[in-house]
Write an enzyme that holds these catalytic residues in place. Structure first.
Site, mmCIF file in Angstrom:
data_model
loop_
_atom_site.group_PDB
_atom_site.id
_atom_site.type_symbol
_atom_site.label_atom_id
_atom_site.label_comp_id
_atom_site.label_asym_id
_atom_site.label_seq_id
_atom_site.Cartn_x
_atom_site.Cartn_y
_atom_site.Cartn_z
ATOM 1 N N HIS A 121 -9.239 16.049 -49.440
ATOM 2 C CA HIS A 121 -9.228 16.039 -48.095
ATOM 3 C C HIS A 121 -7.929 16.223 -47.539
ATOM 4 C CE1 HIS A 121 -9.748 13.721 -44.472
ATOM 5 N NE2 HIS A 121 -11.061 13.746 -44.481
ATOM 6 N N ASP A 198 -8.554 8.365 -54.217
ATOM 7 C CA ASP A 198 -9.084 8.167 -52.861
ATOM 8 C C ASP A 198 -10.510 7.897 -52.958
ATOM 9 O OD1 ASP A 198 -10.199 9.007 -50.483
ATOM 10 O OD2 ASP A 198 -9.388 10.995 -50.246
ATOM 11 N N GLN A 201 -15.157 8.509 -50.274
ATOM 12 C CA GLN A 201 -16.180 9.199 -50.227
ATOM 13 C C GLN A 201 -17.137 8.338 -51.323
ATOM 14 O OE1 GLN A 201 -18.703 10.821 -48.184
ATOM 15 N NE2 GLN A 201 -16.679 11.367 -47.452
ATOM 16 N N LYS A 224 -17.021 4.182 -43.544
ATOM 17 C CA LYS A 224 -17.921 4.873 -44.161
ATOM 18 C C LYS A 224 -18.877 4.064 -45.299
ATOM 19 C CE LYS A 224 -15.093 9.212 -44.358
ATOM 20 N NZ LYS A 224 -14.278 10.132 -44.992
ATOM 21 N N CYS A 362 -12.114 19.163 -43.341
ATOM 22 C CA CYS A 362 -10.816 18.471 -43.687
ATOM 23 C C CYS A 362 -10.402 19.018 -45.014
ATOM 24 C CB CYS A 362 -10.456 17.303 -43.524
ATOM 25 S SG CYS A 362 -10.788 16.667 -41.918
HETATM 26 C C1 LIG Z 1 -13.176 10.145 -44.901
HETATM 27 C C2 LIG Z 1 -12.162 10.675 -45.915
HETATM 28 C C3 LIG Z 1 -10.746 10.398 -45.726
HETATM 29 C C4 LIG Z 1 -10.111 10.044 -44.677
HETATM 30 O O1 LIG Z 1 -10.755 8.713 -44.315
HETATM 31 P P1 LIG Z 1 -10.338 8.273 -42.607
HETATM 32 O O2 LIG Z 1 -11.141 7.043 -42.514
HETATM 33 O O3 LIG Z 1 -10.426 9.468 -41.672
HETATM 34 O O4 LIG Z 1 -8.777 7.673 -42.629
HETATM 35 C C5 LIG Z 1 -10.016 10.827 -46.958
HETATM 36 N N1 LIG Z 1 -10.590 11.357 -48.053
HETATM 37 C C6 LIG Z 1 -11.953 11.479 -48.209
HETATM 38 C C7 LIG Z 1 -12.481 11.805 -49.454
HETATM 39 C C8 LIG Z 1 -13.068 11.047 -47.072
HETATM 40 O O5 LIG Z 1 -14.202 11.322 -47.199
#
Ligand SMILES: *Cc1c(COP(=O)(O)O)cnc(C)c1O
Length: 404
Positions: A121, A198, A201, A224, A362
């Protein structure tokens, strides 16, 4: 057991109509919907114990502090962090990544190397580019194959004693690929590099155990995973959090302040300057309780069923191409229809009450890899149904016939 009707009744928004049709919400990878228990927790906070935390001796402040710290404990248990002060409240994934990337400025030198993957992302690319600009470190990228899987052989070649940091997402938001992060972490540790995962997701679908993974950092966003926006956490191993300097200065993060010298608070407060999203943190804890009561294995099994069904249904439409075809994936379906722009399909099916995401998600490097401007992304959650998928596939077909 899994009672879909009961679960759907937990989400008030699923009862609404959009453009005169029942809402079909397939944009869960962008943000999830909020169950009534989480909404109730937010209302309850503002109705009965709204106060600033860690400061007041008064009852409301103590109640708010207790609830907030209770949420931190729940989050620690959920991710199996060794210590509760390894959980830092943030405003979300992006904040957590920037906290770590900024902190590493003083720990890197010129020609050190940072590895990211092509599946990232933008929020897991840009902060590292900025870190490279500040330090003279170099950014290396793990490539992918046509299925949207990381090429681990190439990763092996990138690793060396120059590698100081590796950043990979647990699950790709654009393609749904579940990355083999345990293996990625072990290999990075073999050359002495730290790893940030990260988990934004992955967290709604997979219960990560940060100790079993041996992750150095793991970041998520509450929104999320059935929680509110504006809150998330950074998990960091204690030794790393002690090494990193504070990210922001302000109230709450200090021990003692004079104009000559300020000393910083202990973990986790060192990284929690200012008044946090107190209500959001508490509601995040409630969202985790809600998800755990259903059970992550149950959620994953049902979402897999939805993904398989949707994939099979969608492929009955001529000209459909699906991006992200790894066998290891969450319920994300990214696709295009030959000759049509994703935005046009998205706009037409919105008129039919269906919410999907269109665009680059993104993740422009992934779109460049496939040589496309974007995709239509349908992402499913445990509260979605097969009937919704049937309606969606019919709508896509109808949109195609209108446009071609
Ligand atoms: C949504 C997402 C982000 C960003 O998350 P925010 O809540 O906008 O800070 C970063 N990495 C992944 C894989 C995402 O799905």
């Amino acid at each position: 057991m899994f009672d879909l009707k009961k679960i759907r009744a937990n989400f008030p928004i699923l009862q609404r109509e959009v453009n005169g049709k029942p809402l079909i919400y397939f944009d869960n990878a962008a943000t999830s919907q909020t169950p009534q228990v989480v909404i109730d927790a937010i209302v309850d906070y503002y109705s009965s114990y709204n106060a600033n935390i860690h400061r007041g001796v008064h009852t409301l402040s103590q109640e708010a502090t207790d609830a907030y710290e209770q949420a931190r404990l729940k989050i620690q248990q959920h991710f199996n962090a060794k210590k509760v002060h390894e959980i830092i409240f943030t405003s979300g994934t992006t904040h957590g990544i920037n906290l770590v990337a900024t902190g590493f400025t003083s720990l890197l030198k010129k020609d050190d190397e940072i590895i990211v993957s092509l599946l990232e992302h933008h929020s897991n690319i840009v902060p590292w580019q900025m870190l490279c600009e500040r330090t003279g470190a170099k950014l290396k990228v793990i490539p992918i194959n046509q299925k949207g899987e990381l090429l681990l052989d190439e990763y092996d070649k990138l690793l060396s004693t120059k590698t100081k940091l590796v950043f990979v997402n647990h699950v790709s938001n654009a393609l749904g690929t579940i990355n083999p992060i345990k293996e990625i972490i072990t290999k990075a540790h073999n050359v002495g590099a730290a790893v940030l995962i990260d988990g934004a997701q992955a967290a709604p679908h997979i219960k990560a155990d940060v100790q079993a993974l041996d992750a150095d950092f793991y970041v998520v966003s509450a929104h999320k995973m059935c929680g509110p926006t504006g809150v998330g956490i950074l998990y960091g191993k204690e030794e790393w959090l002690n090494k990193l300097p504070p990210y922001q200065g302000g109230g709450e993060m200090i021990k003692e302040v004079t104009f000559e010298k300020t000393t910083y608070a202990d973990l986790p407060h060192k990284f929690e300057a200012g008044t946090p999203n107190i209500c959001g943190g508490i509601a995040f804890g409630v969202a985790l309780d809600y998800l755990n009561a259903i059970g992550f294995d149950t959620i994953a099994a049902y979402e897999k069923e939805l993904l398989d069904f949707a994939t099979q249904q969608l492929l009955t439409i001529d000209g459909v191409k699906i991006y992200g075809t790894s066998t290891q994936k969450t319920a994300v379906l990214s696709f295009n229809i030959e000759g049509l722009h994703p935005y046009d399909i998205g706009t037409i099916i919105d008129k039919l009450g269906i919410a999907v995401r269109t665009g680059h998600h993104c993740t422009q490097p992934i779109m460049d890899f496939y040589n496309i401007p974007g995709t239509i992304r349908a992402s499913f959650s445990f509260y979605n149904t097969k009937d919704e998928i049937i309606t969606f596939v019919k709508a896509v077909e109808r949109a195609k016939n209108m446009l071609l």
